[in-house]
Scaffold this active site. Structure first.
Site: not given
Ligand code: PEP
Length: 253
Positions: A11, A13, A97, A99, A169, A175, A215
């Site tokens: 992703n 982003k 997601h 976000e 997630e 992040g 992460s």
């Molecule tokens: C994500 O954007 O879905 C995500 C898991 O980001 P990160 O790996 O940076 O935590």
């Protein structure tokens, strides 16, 4: 051993110009040329989808949207629809997601509408679910996650259910550099699969891929991906360079 084919989705982003996104796509195409067990997808920003698709031509790397509007067309300024994602070559699209849910106010109800819009156009949804830190600390993880799952999949046709992809997630792990321990993640994944069995049936639940996100990096990917119900990863930060993304894909097989 599970027959589910692992999926590792990057992703990107809100990162990368068209030039940068295309360069990364070319790099990935070159480094992932050999056939492998794990399936790979990348989700660039909308403005880079067409160029990335072109850069990936001839490779097995799939293209994904990061979000979709639930109407096909009309007076919806700033939105992108499922037929337009198909038009540009997307076979996957992330929906719900964290976000989107927590920064842009997406609700379970409109996440479900997005899921149906994708289904109507043959795009596979990657439905994200996850609890916030205070919900975990209050012991509400499964209530939140399984609730988002059931509402996000409301009225999902059983005949197509094996194709849907779920991404667990934990919001506090996205992040932040903090990752759920493999056993904590596995516990939630197992519960998700159990609920999928109630929503559909056990055989269907056993075929659905449940990705972990939060992460994920080269150093923790193997331990996470070796858990019985973790079928791949949704990767944010570490998907932004081939050097950090490819080892995660290799860990998936
Ligand atoms: C994500 O954007 O879905 C995500 C898991 O980001 P990160 O790996 O940076 O935590």
């Amino acid at each position: 051993m599970s027959a589910r084919r692992p999926l590792v989705a990057g992703n990107w982003k809100l990162n990368k110009t068209v030039k940068e996104a295309t360069a990364l796509a070319r790099d990935l195409k070159g480094r992932l040329a050999a056939a492998r067990n794990a399936e790979v997808a990348v989700a660039p920003v909308f403005t880079s989808l067409a160029s990335v698709k072109e850069a990936l031509a001839g490779s097995a790397i799939a293209l994904s949207g990061q979000n979709v509007h639930f109407e096909d067309q009309g007076a919806f300024t700033g939105e992108v629809s499922a037929p337009l994602l198909v038009d540009v070559g997307c076979t996957y699209c992330i929906v719900g997601h964290s976000e989107r849910r927590h920064v842009f106010g997406d609700t379970d109800e409109n996440v479900n509408k997005r899921v149906h819009a994708l289904l109507n156009h043959g795009v596979t949804p990657i439905l994200c679910v996850g609890e916030q830190l205070e919900e975990r600390e209050a012991g509400k993880t499964l209530d939140v996650v399984l609730g988002q799952l059931a509402l996000g999949l409301a009225n999902y046709p059983s005949a197509k259910a094996k194709e849907v992809v779920i991404a667990y997630e934990p919001v506090w792990a996205i992040g932040t550099g903090r990752t759920a321990s493999p056993s904590d993640a596995q516990e939630v994944h197992e519960a998700i699969r159990g609920r999928l069995g109630e929503i559909f049936d056990t055989e269907t639940a056993g075929a659905i891929r449940i990705l972990y996100g939060g992460s994920v990096k080269a150093s923790n990917a193997k331990d996470l991906l070796s858990q019985a119900d973790i079928d791949g990863a949704l990767v944010g930060g570490a998907s932004l360079t081939a050097d950090t993304f490819v080892p995660i894909i290799e860990a998936a097989g």
